[in-house]
Scaffold this motif. Structure first.
Motif, PDB file in Angstrom:
ATOM      1  N   LYS A 174       0.822  -1.209   0.000  1.00 39.54           N
ATOM      2  CA  LYS A 174       0.000   0.000   0.000  1.00 39.54           C
ATOM      3  C   LYS A 174       0.862   1.268   0.000  1.00 39.54           C
ATOM      4  O   LYS A 174       0.391   2.340  -0.354  1.00 39.54           O
ATOM      5  N   ARG A 175       2.114   1.130   0.411  1.00 35.64           N
ATOM      6  CA  ARG A 175       3.027   2.280   0.439  1.00 35.64           C
ATOM      7  C   ARG A 175       3.809   2.443  -0.858  1.00 35.64           C
ATOM      8  O   ARG A 175       4.581   3.385  -1.008  1.00 35.64           O
ATOM      9  N   VAL A 176       3.643   1.490  -1.787  1.00 34.60           N
ATOM     10  CA  VAL A 176       4.383   1.538  -3.041  1.00 34.60           C
ATOM     11  C   VAL A 176       3.585   2.304  -4.085  1.00 34.60           C
ATOM     12  O   VAL A 176       2.439   1.963  -4.372  1.00 34.60           O
ATOM     13  N   HIS A 177       4.191   3.343  -4.644  1.00 37.00           N
ATOM     14  CA  HIS A 177       3.550   4.150  -5.670  1.00 37.00           C
ATOM     15  C   HIS A 177       4.077   3.759  -7.048  1.00 37.00           C
ATOM     16  O   HIS A 177       4.927   2.865  -7.169  1.00 37.00           O
ATOM     17  N   SER A 178       3.590   4.409  -8.070  1.00 40.96           N
ATOM     18  CA  SER A 178       4.014   4.098  -9.434  1.00 40.96           C
ATOM     19  C   SER A 178       5.418   4.647  -9.678  1.00 40.96           C
ATOM     20  O   SER A 178       5.595   5.844  -9.939  1.00 40.96           O
ATOM     21  N   LEU A 182       6.859   8.328 -11.270  1.00 42.33           N
ATOM     22  CA  LEU A 182       7.692   9.220 -10.459  1.00 42.33           C
ATOM     23  C   LEU A 182       9.010   9.530 -11.169  1.00 42.33           C
ATOM     24  O   LEU A 182       9.449  10.684 -11.207  1.00 42.33           O
ATOM     25  N   LEU A 183       9.644   8.501 -11.731  1.00 40.99           N
ATOM     26  CA  LEU A 183      10.915   8.722 -12.427  1.00 40.99           C
ATOM     27  C   LEU A 183      10.723   9.604 -13.652  1.00 40.99           C
ATOM     28  O   LEU A 183      11.590  10.425 -13.979  1.00 40.99           O
ATOM     29  N   LEU A 184       9.591   9.443 -14.336  1.00 43.33           N
ATOM     30  CA  LEU A 184       9.322  10.277 -15.507  1.00 43.33           C
ATOM     31  C   LEU A 184       9.167  11.734 -15.102  1.00 43.33           C
ATOM     32  O   LEU A 184       9.666  12.634 -15.785  1.00 43.33           O
ATOM     33  N   ARG A 185       8.505  11.990 -13.974  1.00 41.16           N
ATOM     34  CA  ARG A 185       8.360  13.370 -13.495  1.00 41.16           C
ATOM     35  C   ARG A 185       9.711  13.957 -13.098  1.00 41.16           C
ATOM     36  O   ARG A 185       9.971  15.147 -13.314  1.00 41.16           O
ATOM     37  N   LEU A 186      10.583  13.117 -12.556  1.00 49.84           N
ATOM     38  CA  LEU A 186      11.926  13.585 -12.208  1.00 49.84           C
ATOM     39  C   LEU A 186      12.714  13.928 -13.464  1.00 49.84           C
ATOM     40  O   LEU A 186      13.411  14.942 -13.520  1.00 49.84           O
ATOM     41  N   LYS A 187      12.619  13.067 -14.493  1.00 47.17           N
ATOM     42  CA  LYS A 187      13.348  13.311 -15.729  1.00 47.17           C
ATOM     43  C   LYS A 187      12.864  14.580 -16.429  1.00 47.17           C
ATOM     44  O   LYS A 187      13.653  15.293 -17.060  1.00 47.17           O
ATOM     45  N   GLN A 200      10.734   7.927  -1.879  1.00 53.03           N
ATOM     46  CA  GLN A 200      11.424   7.434  -0.690  1.00 53.03           C
ATOM     47  C   GLN A 200      10.575   6.386   0.033  1.00 53.03           C
ATOM     48  O   GLN A 200      11.087   5.344   0.474  1.00 53.03           O
ATOM     49  N   GLN A 201       9.271   6.643   0.114  1.00 53.17           N
ATOM     50  CA  GLN A 201       8.365   5.706   0.769  1.00 53.17           C
ATOM     51  C   GLN A 201       8.290   4.383   0.014  1.00 53.17           C
ATOM     52  O   GLN A 201       8.300   3.309   0.617  1.00 53.17           O
ATOM     53  N   SER A 202       8.270   4.461  -1.308  1.00 47.08           N
ATOM     54  CA  SER A 202       8.188   3.254  -2.132  1.00 47.08           C
ATOM     55  C   SER A 202       9.451   2.420  -2.007  1.00 47.08           C
ATOM     56  O   SER A 202       9.389   1.188  -1.897  1.00 47.08           O
ATOM     57  N   LEU A 203      10.607   3.068  -2.038  1.00 49.33           N
ATOM     58  CA  LEU A 203      11.872   2.343  -1.937  1.00 49.33           C
ATOM     59  C   LEU A 203      12.022   1.673  -0.568  1.00 49.33           C
ATOM     60  O   LEU A 203      12.491   0.538  -0.482  1.00 49.33           O
ATOM     61  N   LYS A 204      11.619   2.371   0.479  1.00 53.47           N
ATOM     62  CA  LYS A 204      11.721   1.787   1.817  1.00 53.47           C
ATOM     63  C   LYS A 204      10.791   0.567   1.935  1.00 53.47           C
ATOM     64  O   LYS A 204      11.179  -0.474   2.473  1.00 53.47           O
TER      65      LYS A 204
END
Length: 210
Positions: A174-178, A182-187, A200-204
Protein backbone atom coordinates in the motif's frame (compact mmCIF):
# COMPACT_ATOMS: atom_id res chain seq x y z
CA UNK A 1 8.46 11.34 -41.28
CA UNK A 2 8.93 8.44 -38.86
CA UNK A 3 11.99 7.14 -40.73
CA UNK A 4 13.50 10.62 -40.82
CA UNK A 5 13.01 11.04 -37.06
CA UNK A 6 14.52 7.63 -36.35
CA UNK A 7 17.56 8.25 -38.51
CA UNK A 8 18.28 11.69 -37.09
CA UNK A 9 17.19 11.39 -33.45
CA UNK A 10 16.86 7.75 -32.39
CA UNK A 11 20.02 5.75 -31.68
CA UNK A 12 20.36 2.20 -30.39
CA UNK A 13 23.43 1.89 -28.16
CA UNK A 14 24.07 -1.74 -29.04
CA UNK A 15 24.44 -0.72 -32.70
CA UNK A 16 26.71 2.24 -31.92
CA UNK A 17 28.93 0.72 -29.23
CA UNK A 18 32.20 2.58 -28.89
CA UNK A 19 30.97 5.59 -30.88
CA UNK A 20 30.57 9.16 -29.63
CA UNK A 21 27.55 11.45 -29.95
CA UNK A 22 29.32 13.46 -32.65
CA UNK A 23 29.72 10.29 -34.74
CA UNK A 24 26.00 9.58 -34.45
CA UNK A 25 25.01 13.16 -35.27
CA UNK A 26 27.10 13.18 -38.43
CA UNK A 27 25.87 9.85 -39.77
CA UNK A 28 22.07 9.69 -40.32
CA UNK A 29 22.66 7.52 -43.39
CA UNK A 30 24.82 5.12 -41.37
CA UNK A 31 22.20 5.11 -38.63
CA UNK A 32 19.60 4.15 -41.25
CA UNK A 33 21.70 1.17 -42.33
CA UNK A 34 22.26 0.09 -38.74
CA UNK A 35 18.55 0.37 -37.90
CA UNK A 36 17.73 -1.60 -41.05
CA UNK A 37 19.58 -4.59 -39.58
CA UNK A 38 16.96 -4.92 -36.83
CA UNK A 39 13.91 -3.22 -38.41
CA UNK A 40 12.24 -3.79 -41.77
CA UNK A 41 12.14 -0.13 -42.78
CA UNK A 42 10.39 -1.01 -46.05
CA UNK A 43 7.38 -2.35 -44.15
CA UNK A 44 4.65 0.33 -44.23
CA UNK A 45 2.81 -1.02 -41.18
CA UNK A 46 6.01 -1.07 -39.15
CA UNK A 47 6.84 2.51 -40.16
CA UNK A 48 3.35 3.64 -39.18
CA UNK A 49 3.65 1.84 -35.84
CA UNK A 50 7.07 3.38 -35.17
CA UNK A 51 5.72 6.80 -36.12
CA UNK A 52 2.85 6.42 -33.66
CA UNK A 53 5.26 5.27 -30.94
CA UNK A 54 7.65 8.17 -31.54
CA UNK A 55 4.74 10.63 -31.51
CA UNK A 56 3.55 9.20 -28.20
CA UNK A 57 7.05 9.39 -26.72
CA UNK A 58 7.48 12.97 -27.86
CA UNK A 59 4.09 14.01 -26.47
CA UNK A 60 4.33 12.26 -23.10
CA UNK A 61 8.03 11.80 -22.32
CA UNK A 62 10.50 14.11 -23.99
CA UNK A 63 10.99 16.52 -26.87
CA UNK A 64 12.85 14.75 -29.68
CA UNK A 65 13.90 17.96 -31.36
CA UNK A 66 16.17 18.68 -28.38
CA UNK A 67 19.19 16.40 -28.66
CA UNK A 68 19.14 12.64 -29.23
CA UNK A 69 17.15 9.74 -27.88
CA UNK A 70 19.47 6.87 -26.99
CA UNK A 71 18.04 3.48 -26.05
CA UNK A 72 19.88 0.38 -24.89
CA UNK A 73 18.49 -2.14 -27.34
CA UNK A 74 15.48 -3.10 -29.43
CA UNK A 75 13.85 -6.50 -29.54
CA UNK A 76 10.64 -7.83 -31.14
CA UNK A 77 7.49 -8.32 -29.07
CA UNK A 78 6.54 -12.03 -29.20
CA UNK A 79 2.94 -11.60 -30.32
CA UNK A 80 2.45 -15.36 -30.69
CA UNK A 81 2.48 -15.67 -26.88
CA UNK A 82 -0.62 -13.51 -26.40
CA UNK A 83 -4.28 -14.12 -27.08
CA UNK A 84 -5.76 -11.80 -29.68
CA UNK A 85 -9.40 -10.70 -29.43
CA UNK A 86 -11.30 -8.49 -31.84
CA UNK A 87 -12.76 -5.30 -30.37
CA UNK A 88 -16.34 -6.57 -30.45
CA UNK A 89 -15.48 -9.71 -28.45
CA UNK A 90 -13.32 -7.70 -26.05
CA UNK A 91 -16.22 -5.33 -25.31
CA UNK A 92 -18.74 -8.18 -25.17
CA UNK A 93 -16.78 -9.97 -22.44
CA UNK A 94 -16.81 -6.73 -20.39
CA UNK A 95 -13.23 -7.27 -19.28
CA UNK A 96 -13.12 -3.53 -18.62
CA UNK A 97 -15.97 -1.07 -18.31
CA UNK A 98 -15.43 2.65 -17.94
CA UNK A 99 -18.05 4.74 -16.15
CA UNK A 100 -17.99 8.42 -17.01
CA UNK A 101 -18.79 11.18 -14.54
CA UNK A 102 -21.79 13.32 -15.65
CA UNK A 103 -19.57 16.42 -15.66
CA UNK A 104 -17.29 14.91 -18.33
CA UNK A 105 -19.56 16.40 -20.99
CA UNK A 106 -18.76 19.86 -19.64
CA UNK A 107 -15.06 19.14 -19.42
CA UNK A 108 -15.06 18.32 -15.71
CA UNK A 109 -14.98 15.12 -13.71
CA UNK A 110 -13.07 11.89 -14.27
CA UNK A 111 -14.02 8.41 -15.44
CA UNK A 112 -13.60 5.34 -13.27
CA UNK A 113 -13.65 1.58 -13.66
CA UNK A 114 -17.23 0.27 -13.53
CA UNK A 115 -18.57 -3.24 -13.00
CA UNK A 116 -16.38 -5.58 -15.04
CA UNK A 117 -14.26 -8.73 -14.87
CA UNK A 118 -11.32 -6.54 -13.90
CA UNK A 119 -13.30 -5.18 -10.94
CA UNK A 120 -14.24 -8.68 -9.79
CA UNK A 121 -10.63 -9.92 -9.89
CA UNK A 122 -8.99 -6.78 -8.51
CA UNK A 123 -7.59 -7.54 -5.05
CA UNK A 124 -4.44 -5.51 -5.55
CA UNK A 125 -2.92 -3.35 -2.82
CA UNK A 126 -0.84 -0.88 -4.83
CA UNK A 127 -0.78 1.19 -8.01
CA UNK A 128 1.88 -1.04 -9.68
CA UNK A 129 -0.09 -4.15 -8.72
CA UNK A 130 -3.28 -2.76 -10.21
CA UNK A 131 -1.43 -1.82 -13.41
CA UNK A 132 0.11 -5.30 -13.61
CA UNK A 133 -3.32 -6.93 -13.31
CA UNK A 134 -4.66 -4.62 -16.01
CA UNK A 135 -1.74 -5.57 -18.28
CA UNK A 136 -2.39 -9.28 -17.65
CA UNK A 137 -6.07 -8.91 -18.59
CA UNK A 138 -5.31 -6.70 -21.58
CA UNK A 139 -2.75 -9.14 -23.01
CA UNK A 140 -3.53 -12.64 -21.68
CA UNK A 141 -1.21 -15.51 -22.53
CA UNK A 142 -2.38 -18.16 -24.98
CA UNK A 143 0.28 -20.83 -24.45
CA UNK A 144 -0.29 -23.52 -21.82
CA UNK A 145 3.21 -23.31 -20.32
CA UNK A 146 3.06 -19.54 -19.71
CA UNK A 147 -0.47 -19.74 -18.32
CA UNK A 148 0.62 -22.48 -15.88
CA UNK A 149 3.62 -20.42 -14.76
CA UNK A 150 1.40 -17.42 -14.03
CA UNK A 151 -1.14 -19.57 -12.17
CA UNK A 152 1.66 -21.11 -10.08
CA UNK A 153 2.85 -17.64 -9.15
CA UNK A 154 -0.62 -16.49 -8.16
CA UNK A 155 -1.13 -19.76 -6.30
CA UNK A 156 1.73 -18.91 -3.92
CA UNK A 157 -0.14 -15.84 -2.72
CA UNK A 158 -3.51 -17.65 -2.69
CA UNK A 159 -2.28 -20.56 -0.56
CA UNK A 160 -3.72 -20.59 3.03
CA UNK A 161 -0.25 -21.57 4.29
CA UNK A 162 1.09 -18.18 3.16
CA UNK A 163 -1.77 -16.06 4.50
CA UNK A 164 0.30 -14.35 7.19
CA UNK A 165 3.07 -13.50 4.71
CA UNK A 166 0.52 -12.18 2.21
CA UNK A 167 -1.02 -9.89 4.83
CA UNK A 168 2.36 -8.40 5.75
CA UNK A 169 3.34 -7.86 2.11
CA UNK A 170 -0.11 -6.42 1.36
CA UNK A 171 0.30 -3.74 4.02
CA UNK A 172 3.71 -2.82 2.67
CA UNK A 173 2.47 -2.73 -0.93
CA UNK A 174 0.00 0.00 0.00
CA UNK A 175 3.03 2.28 0.44
CA UNK A 176 4.38 1.54 -3.04
CA UNK A 177 3.55 4.15 -5.67
CA UNK A 178 4.01 4.10 -9.43
CA UNK A 179 7.81 4.20 -9.76
CA UNK A 180 7.84 4.73 -13.57
CA UNK A 181 5.54 7.74 -13.22
CA UNK A 182 7.69 9.22 -10.46
CA UNK A 183 10.92 8.72 -12.43
CA UNK A 184 9.32 10.28 -15.51
CA UNK A 185 8.36 13.37 -13.49
CA UNK A 186 11.93 13.59 -12.21
CA UNK A 187 13.35 13.31 -15.73
CA UNK A 188 11.01 16.03 -16.98
CA UNK A 189 12.03 18.25 -14.02
CA UNK A 190 8.43 18.74 -12.87
CA UNK A 191 8.67 16.70 -9.66
CA UNK A 192 7.50 18.24 -6.37
CA UNK A 193 8.50 17.46 -2.79
CA UNK A 194 5.51 15.10 -2.65
CA UNK A 195 6.98 13.04 -5.52
CA UNK A 196 10.28 12.73 -3.66
CA UNK A 197 8.43 11.59 -0.53
CA UNK A 198 6.50 9.00 -2.54
CA UNK A 199 9.73 7.72 -4.08
CA UNK A 200 11.42 7.43 -0.69
CA UNK A 201 8.37 5.71 0.77
CA UNK A 202 8.19 3.25 -2.13
CA UNK A 203 11.87 2.34 -1.94
CA UNK A 204 11.72 1.79 1.82
CA UNK A 205 8.65 -0.43 1.43
CA UNK A 206 10.39 -2.33 -1.38
CA UNK A 207 13.40 -3.06 0.83
CA UNK A 208 11.11 -4.32 3.63
CA UNK A 209 9.24 -6.54 1.15
CA UNK A 210 12.48 -8.08 -0.11
Amino acid sequence: SAVSTMCNRLFVRSLWSGRSSSDMAASPQMNYLRLATILDLDNEQLKQSMGALLEYMQTNMFAMHEGFISISAMRPLPLDQYLRLDNQSFRGLEIFHEDYHPDVVRGHGRSKEGFSLFTLFDRTKSVPGRQTLRDWMTRPYCTRELISQRQDGVGIAASPANREWVQVVGKLMKRVHSIPSLLLRLKRVIATHIDWCKLQQSLKAGIDIL
